[in-house]
Motif scaffolding. Structure first.
Motif, PDB file in Angstrom:
ATOM      1  N   VAL A 107       0.745  -1.537   0.096  1.00  0.00           N
ATOM      2  CA  VAL A 107      -0.100   0.166   0.201  1.00  0.00           C
ATOM      3  C   VAL A 107       0.923   1.332  -0.146  1.00  0.00           C
ATOM      4  O   VAL A 107       0.668   2.429  -0.157  1.00  0.00           O
ATOM      5  CB  VAL A 107      -1.004   0.047   1.025  1.00  0.00           C
ATOM      6  CG1 VAL A 107      -2.119  -0.844   0.914  1.00  0.00           C
ATOM      7  CG2 VAL A 107      -0.143   0.306   2.446  1.00  0.00           C
ATOM      8  N   GLU A 108       1.838   1.023   0.399  1.00  0.00           N
ATOM      9  CA  GLU A 108       2.838   2.435   0.312  1.00  0.00           C
ATOM     10  C   GLU A 108       3.147   2.893  -1.124  1.00  0.00           C
ATOM     11  O   GLU A 108       3.301   4.134  -1.174  1.00  0.00           O
ATOM     12  CB  GLU A 108       4.934   1.777   1.154  1.00  0.00           C
ATOM     13  CG  GLU A 108       4.481   1.494   2.767  1.00  0.00           C
ATOM     14  CD  GLU A 108       4.554   2.442   3.490  1.00  0.00           C
ATOM     15  OE1 GLU A 108       4.433   4.628   2.905  1.00  0.00           O
ATOM     16  OE2 GLU A 108       3.944   2.274   4.428  1.00  0.00           O
ATOM     17  N   VAL A 115      -5.753   2.068  -1.544  1.00  0.00           N
ATOM     18  CA  VAL A 115      -5.028   1.664   0.045  1.00  0.00           C
ATOM     19  C   VAL A 115      -6.896   2.043   0.513  1.00  0.00           C
ATOM     20  O   VAL A 115      -6.812   1.347   1.417  1.00  0.00           O
ATOM     21  CB  VAL A 115      -4.726   3.725  -0.324  1.00  0.00           C
ATOM     22  CG1 VAL A 115      -5.008   3.619   1.814  1.00  0.00           C
ATOM     23  CG2 VAL A 115      -2.753   2.916  -0.877  1.00  0.00           C
ATOM     24  N   VAL A 118      -7.745  -1.420   1.060  1.00  0.00           N
ATOM     25  CA  VAL A 118      -7.286  -2.429   1.706  1.00  0.00           C
ATOM     26  C   VAL A 118      -7.825  -1.964   3.602  1.00  0.00           C
ATOM     27  O   VAL A 118      -8.012  -2.389   4.292  1.00  0.00           O
ATOM     28  CB  VAL A 118      -5.765  -1.997   1.517  1.00  0.00           C
ATOM     29  CG1 VAL A 118      -5.133  -2.967   2.897  1.00  0.00           C
ATOM     30  CG2 VAL A 118      -5.071  -3.035   0.010  1.00  0.00           C
ATOM     31  N   LEU A 119      -8.052  -0.517   3.718  1.00  0.00           N
ATOM     32  CA  LEU A 119      -8.000   0.297   4.588  1.00  0.00           C
ATOM     33  C   LEU A 119      -9.933  -0.610   5.208  1.00  0.00           C
ATOM     34  O   LEU A 119     -10.022  -0.937   6.030  1.00  0.00           O
ATOM     35  CB  LEU A 119      -8.923   1.890   4.113  1.00  0.00           C
ATOM     36  CG  LEU A 119      -8.995   2.605   5.719  1.00  0.00           C
ATOM     37  CD1 LEU A 119      -7.840   2.619   6.349  1.00  0.00           C
ATOM     38  CD2 LEU A 119      -9.581   3.748   5.030  1.00  0.00           C
ATOM     39  N   SER A 122      -9.539  -4.116   6.243  1.00  0.00           N
ATOM     40  CA  SER A 122      -8.284  -3.605   7.281  1.00  0.00           C
ATOM     41  C   SER A 122      -9.083  -3.838   9.014  1.00  0.00           C
ATOM     42  O   SER A 122      -8.988  -4.471   9.556  1.00  0.00           O
ATOM     43  CB  SER A 122      -7.086  -3.325   6.994  1.00  0.00           C
ATOM     44  OG  SER A 122      -7.508  -1.793   7.487  1.00  0.00           O
ATOM     45  N   TRP A 131      -4.832  -0.875   9.227  1.00  0.00           N
ATOM     46  CA  TRP A 131      -5.718   0.170   9.084  1.00  0.00           C
ATOM     47  C   TRP A 131      -4.383   1.218   9.627  1.00  0.00           C
ATOM     48  O   TRP A 131      -5.268   2.640   8.613  1.00  0.00           O
ATOM     49  CB  TRP A 131      -6.687  -0.621  10.132  1.00  0.00           C
ATOM     50  CG  TRP A 131      -7.684   0.841  10.153  1.00  0.00           C
ATOM     51  CD1 TRP A 131      -8.555   1.009   9.548  1.00  0.00           C
ATOM     52  CD2 TRP A 131      -7.625   1.866  10.786  1.00  0.00           C
ATOM     53  NE1 TRP A 131      -9.676   1.935  10.081  1.00  0.00           N
ATOM     54  CE2 TRP A 131      -8.970   2.416  11.090  1.00  0.00           C
ATOM     55  CE3 TRP A 131      -6.597   2.259  12.059  1.00  0.00           C
ATOM     56  CZ2 TRP A 131      -9.753   3.781  11.419  1.00  0.00           C
ATOM     57  CZ3 TRP A 131      -7.294   3.456  12.253  1.00  0.00           C
ATOM     58  CH2 TRP A 131      -8.707   4.689  11.617  1.00  0.00           C
ATOM     59  N   THR A 133      -1.417   2.312   8.801  1.00  0.00           N
ATOM     60  CA  THR A 133      -0.561   2.167   7.829  1.00  0.00           C
ATOM     61  C   THR A 133      -1.631   3.374   6.528  1.00  0.00           C
ATOM     62  O   THR A 133      -1.433   4.151   6.334  1.00  0.00           O
ATOM     63  CB  THR A 133       0.099   1.071   7.140  1.00  0.00           C
ATOM     64  OG1 THR A 133       0.872   0.596   8.258  1.00  0.00           O
ATOM     65  CG2 THR A 133       0.462   1.719   6.294  1.00  0.00           C
ATOM     66  N   CYS A 134      -2.352   2.451   6.276  1.00  0.00           N
ATOM     67  CA  CYS A 134      -3.429   3.014   5.774  1.00  0.00           C
ATOM     68  C   CYS A 134      -4.183   4.328   5.892  1.00  0.00           C
ATOM     69  O   CYS A 134      -4.150   5.965   4.951  1.00  0.00           O
ATOM     70  CB  CYS A 134      -5.057   2.003   5.014  1.00  0.00           C
ATOM     71  SG  CYS A 134      -3.911   0.620   4.427  1.00  0.00           S
ATOM     72  N   SER A 135      -5.660   4.780   7.079  1.00  0.00           N
ATOM     73  CA  SER A 135      -5.204   5.731   7.863  1.00  0.00           C
ATOM     74  C   SER A 135      -3.783   6.655   7.386  1.00  0.00           C
ATOM     75  O   SER A 135      -4.413   7.811   6.866  1.00  0.00           O
ATOM     76  CB  SER A 135      -5.748   5.925   8.774  1.00  0.00           C
ATOM     77  OG  SER A 135      -6.926   4.870   9.056  1.00  0.00           O
ATOM     78  N   VAL A 138      -4.123   7.998   3.768  1.00  0.00           N
ATOM     79  CA  VAL A 138      -4.936   8.378   3.481  1.00  0.00           C
ATOM     80  C   VAL A 138      -5.251   9.903   3.231  1.00  0.00           C
ATOM     81  O   VAL A 138      -5.065  10.725   2.607  1.00  0.00           O
ATOM     82  CB  VAL A 138      -6.512   7.925   3.568  1.00  0.00           C
ATOM     83  CG1 VAL A 138      -7.863   8.345   3.323  1.00  0.00           C
ATOM     84  CG2 VAL A 138      -6.255   6.631   2.597  1.00  0.00           C
TER      85      VAL A 138
END
Length: 147
Positions: A107-108, A115, A118-119, A122, A131, A133-135, A138
């Motif tokens: 996701v990076e 993303v 995945v959020l 997660s 979660w 990392t994705c947050s 975003v």
């Protein structure tokens, strides 16, 4: 004279045993040499195949990039999410953990749409690190908070 015959017979037996062992050692060495030659030939064939092998860049449905290694495109994210779902449904925790770690790396570099996918997954599966990392990604993207 009987002692001499016995001694002579002993020598004959010793000689037969020695000859038998010598023959056995020689045949074992021959077999070992044949096996070593076969292994050498197989190694050479494998090396030749490896020189000729080139990874195939197969087109994926969600990826139109030519030559993509599918490490962070939509296809990679979808595959990881499917793998995660399957691992969770079959209770293969080790695979689920590995897939979660791979998703954090993926996701990076993924698109913001991926993303977001995945959020949501997660959050559904209660994977807090993923979660978070994705947050963060975003929030860095500049999307309005209403989304």
């Amino acid at each position: 004279m009987s002692l001499f015959l016995q001694s002579n017979e002993k020598e004959k037996i010793k000689k037969k045993i020695k000859d038998g062992l010598t023959s056995l050692v020689e045949s074992t060495n021959e077999i070992a040499e044949e096996l070593a030659e076969k292994m050498k030939n197989k190694k050479e064939k494998i090396k030749e195949k490896m020189k000729k092998w080139k990874p195939e860049h197969e087109p994926k449905p969600d990826c139109n990039q030519r030559g993509c290694w599918h490490t962070h495109c939509s296809s990679a994210v979808d595959l990881a999410l499917q793998t995660l779902t399957a691992a969770r449904s079959f209770a293969v925790e080790q695979l689920a953990l590995l897939t979660e770690k791979q998703l954090m790396i993926t996701v990076e570099k993924a698109s913001i749409e991926d993303v977001m996918k995945v959020l949501t997954v997660s959050r559904k599966h209660e994977m807090l690190q993923l979660w978070n990392t994705c947050s963060q990604l975003v929030s860095k993207s500049g999307l309005p908070p209403e989304i």
